[in-house]
Motif scaffolding. Structure first.
Motif, short mmCIF file in Angstrom:
data_model
loop_
_atom_site.label_atom_id
_atom_site.label_comp_id
_atom_site.label_asym_id
_atom_site.label_seq_id
_atom_site.Cartn_x
_atom_site.Cartn_y
_atom_site.Cartn_z
N GLU A 102 0.81 -1.22 0.00
CA GLU A 102 0.00 0.00 0.00
C GLU A 102 0.85 1.27 0.00
OE1 GLU A 102 -3.28 1.25 0.13
OE2 GLU A 102 -3.47 -0.64 -0.94
N THR A 103 2.05 1.22 0.57
CA THR A 103 2.86 2.46 0.68
C THR A 103 3.22 3.01 -0.69
OG1 THR A 103 5.02 1.35 0.69
CG2 THR A 103 3.94 1.66 2.84
N GLN A 104 3.47 2.10 -1.64
CA GLN A 104 3.91 2.50 -2.99
C GLN A 104 5.10 3.46 -2.95
OE1 GLN A 104 0.43 3.75 -5.18
NE2 GLN A 104 -0.24 1.65 -5.43
N LEU A 105 6.00 3.25 -1.99
CA LEU A 105 7.18 4.11 -1.87
C LEU A 105 8.36 3.43 -2.56
CD1 LEU A 105 6.90 5.02 1.93
CD2 LEU A 105 6.55 6.56 0.00
N PRO A 106 9.35 4.21 -3.02
CA PRO A 106 10.58 3.61 -3.57
C PRO A 106 11.42 3.08 -2.39
CG PRO A 106 10.72 6.00 -3.60
CD PRO A 106 9.39 5.68 -3.02
N LEU A 107 11.13 1.85 -1.97
CA LEU A 107 11.66 1.35 -0.69
C LEU A 107 13.19 1.29 -0.66
CD1 LEU A 107 8.99 -1.42 0.03
CD2 LEU A 107 9.05 0.94 0.84
N GLU A 108 13.81 1.19 -1.82
CA GLU A 108 15.29 1.10 -1.85
C GLU A 108 15.94 2.38 -1.32
OE1 GLU A 108 13.28 1.03 -4.47
OE2 GLU A 108 13.78 2.84 -5.61
N ARG A 109 15.15 3.46 -1.20
CA ARG A 109 15.71 4.70 -0.67
C ARG A 109 15.60 4.78 0.86
NH1 ARG A 109 12.47 9.06 -2.31
NH2 ARG A 109 13.84 10.12 -0.85
N PHE A 110 14.89 3.81 1.46
CA PHE A 110 14.55 3.95 2.87
C PHE A 110 15.21 2.93 3.79
CE2 PHE A 110 11.22 6.14 0.68
CZ PHE A 110 10.87 7.19 1.53
N THR A 111 15.40 3.35 5.05
CA THR A 111 15.73 2.41 6.13
C THR A 111 14.41 2.08 6.83
OG1 THR A 111 17.96 3.24 6.44
CG2 THR A 111 16.93 2.21 8.35
N ALA A 171 12.00 2.78 23.04
CA ALA A 171 11.72 3.68 21.91
C ALA A 171 11.67 5.13 22.36
CB ALA A 171 10.41 3.28 21.25
N LEU A 172 11.38 5.35 23.65
CA LEU A 172 11.30 6.72 24.15
C LEU A 172 12.67 7.35 24.31
CD1 LEU A 172 8.48 6.39 26.81
CD2 LEU A 172 8.41 7.72 24.69
N GLU A 173 13.71 6.50 24.27
CA GLU A 173 15.07 7.03 24.46
C GLU A 173 15.94 6.86 23.21
OE1 GLU A 173 16.24 4.81 27.88
OE2 GLU A 173 14.64 5.76 29.06
N TRP A 174 15.46 6.10 22.26
CA TRP A 174 16.26 5.77 21.08
C TRP A 174 16.18 6.89 20.04
CZ3 TRP A 174 15.09 4.12 15.90
CH2 TRP A 174 16.15 3.49 15.25
N GLU A 175 17.35 7.28 19.53
CA GLU A 175 17.41 8.38 18.55
C GLU A 175 17.26 7.81 17.14
OE1 GLU A 175 16.98 11.94 17.98
OE2 GLU A 175 17.43 11.45 20.07
N PRO A 176 16.28 8.25 16.36
CA PRO A 176 16.13 7.71 15.00
C PRO A 176 17.35 8.05 14.14
CG PRO A 176 14.26 9.12 15.61
CD PRO A 176 15.28 9.27 16.68
N PRO A 177 17.82 7.14 13.28
CA PRO A 177 18.98 7.44 12.45
C PRO A 177 18.68 8.55 11.44
CG PRO A 177 18.13 5.21 11.98
CD PRO A 177 17.29 5.78 13.07
N VAL A 178 19.74 9.29 11.08
CA VAL A 178 19.57 10.42 10.15
C VAL A 178 19.64 9.88 8.72
CG1 VAL A 178 20.40 12.71 9.52
CG2 VAL A 178 20.52 11.94 11.90
N GLU A 179 18.57 9.25 8.30
CA GLU A 179 18.45 8.64 6.97
C GLU A 179 16.97 8.73 6.61
OE1 GLU A 179 19.86 4.49 7.40
OE2 GLU A 179 21.13 5.27 8.98
N PRO A 180 16.61 8.58 5.33
CA PRO A 180 15.18 8.48 5.01
C PRO A 180 14.61 7.24 5.71
CG PRO A 180 16.50 8.81 3.03
CD PRO A 180 17.47 8.52 4.14
N LEU A 181 13.47 7.41 6.39
CA LEU A 181 12.97 6.32 7.24
C LEU A 181 11.54 5.93 6.89
CD1 LEU A 181 14.09 7.65 10.76
CD2 LEU A 181 15.33 6.04 9.29
N LEU A 182 11.29 4.62 6.94
CA LEU A 182 9.91 4.13 7.00
C LEU A 182 9.77 3.52 8.39
CD1 LEU A 182 7.15 3.55 5.84
CD2 LEU A 182 8.02 1.44 4.84
N CYS A 183 9.08 4.25 9.26
CA CYS A 183 8.94 3.82 10.66
C CYS A 183 7.67 2.99 10.78
CB CYS A 183 8.84 5.03 11.59
SG CYS A 183 10.26 6.12 11.48
N PHE A 184 7.83 1.74 11.21
CA PHE A 184 6.72 0.80 11.25
C PHE A 184 6.27 0.60 12.70
CE2 PHE A 184 5.37 -3.69 11.61
CZ PHE A 184 4.34 -3.70 10.70
N PHE A 185 4.96 0.63 12.90
CA PHE A 185 4.41 0.46 14.25
C PHE A 185 3.29 -0.59 14.19
CE2 PHE A 185 5.82 4.82 13.79
CZ PHE A 185 6.52 5.07 14.96
#
Ligand SMILES: C[S@@+](CC[C@H](N)C(=O)[O-])C[C@H]1O[C@@H](n2cnc3c(N)ncnc32)[C@H](O)[C@@H]1O
Length: 253
Positions: A102-111, A171-185
């Motif tokens: 469903e995302t239809q995103l270019p996933l190769e660009r994302f972490t 997760a409340l203390e973890w710093e997200p990496p500085v990269e394009p992200l697909l954050c899954f919950f």
């Protein structure tokens, strides 16, 4: 039948003794609803079916993801377990793949980042897509350890991403990496925790603007927590179905 009834009665009496009459009554009402409310009965049938599929997944790949565990049984203190929705359950493969498609995103660009990665089921499923890399964040030491073992043995002929990592952190203390992200919950947090995690992700975006998408999945209905995302000013809705919701982090409304 009689012994099942006796066991249920005993459980309720114990619950009333240890947690009070109100909790016991709530528990009893819930238990009855599973048998009489049509939507609950349908969900119970899906649970049974998915249990079998999860066992097949584990057998195929020689991993351990099936079953459910109360978070207090895998090393999470009770006060923290509540804000983590109390339970580990691996994502259902069908729901996961539908959501990713469903995302239809270019996933190769994302972490791909799985917030609350449990035993690593979503990490392994995500490796069928060409992500730059895949990271899971899990605060239960007992689940994290299983995830590390799973990632160590997992191999699939369809695997398109080989950079998989499991991190043991809150997760409340973890710093997200500085990269394009697909954050899954996959329904990992209660409302206040979800709000704080989203705020943390949005802050990371403000410090380093980049493409960050949030994909929220709920095997019952996303309406259970949609309000948290809808009222968050840093999120722009992209897509919404019954089981998944895609949002983009932006400068704010
Ligand atoms: C429903 S399970 C999902 C497991 C996994 N994402 C999957 O799809 O198979 C939710 C997970 O979130 C974890 N969790 C809850 N609160 C957390 C927090 N604050 N930090 C990290 N993990 C958390 C729980 O321990 C649990 O393993």
């Amino acid at each position: 039948m009689a012994s099942r009834l006796q066991r249920s009665t005993l459980k309720l009496v114990n619950l009333a003794r240890t947690q009070g009459l109100q909790t016991a009554l709530l528990h009893a009402t819930n238990a009855v609803a599973w048998h009489v409310v049509p939507s609950r009965r349908a969900f119970a049938r899906s649970l049974e079916h998915e249990r079998v599929l999860a066992q097949e997944f584990d057998q195929t790949y020689g991993v351990e993801t099936a079953g459910e565990s109360p978070l207090t049984a895998v090393g999470v203190p009770p006060e923290k377990a509540g804000r983590g929705n109390g339970l580990y359950r691996g994502i259902w493969s069908g729901v996961f793949h539908d959501a990713l498609r469903e995302t239809q995103l270019p996933l190769e660009r994302f972490t791909f980042v799985d917030y609350g990665s449990g035993k690593g089921k979503a990490l392994m499923l995500a490796s069928a897509y060409p992500f730059r890399r895949i990271v899971g964040v899990e605060f239960a030491p007992g689940l994290h350890e299983v995830a590390v073992n799973n990632l160590g043995v997992f191999h699939s002929p369809g695997q398109r991403c080989l950079a998989l990592e499991a991190v043991c952190a809150d997760a409340l203390e973890w710093e997200p990496p500085v990269e394009p992200l697909l954050c899954f919950f996959f329904n990992p947090f209660d409302d206040p925790t979800m709000e704080r995690v989203v705020t943390r992700v949005a802050r990371s975006w403000r410090q380093a603007p980049r493409d960050i998408y949030l994909l929220y999945v709920n095997i019952r209905d996303v309406s259970e927590q949609a309000h948290v995302f809808e009222r968050h000013t840093a999120l722009t809705p992209v897509k919404r179905g019954r089981h998944c919701m895609l949002m983009k982090v932006t400068a704010g409304r």
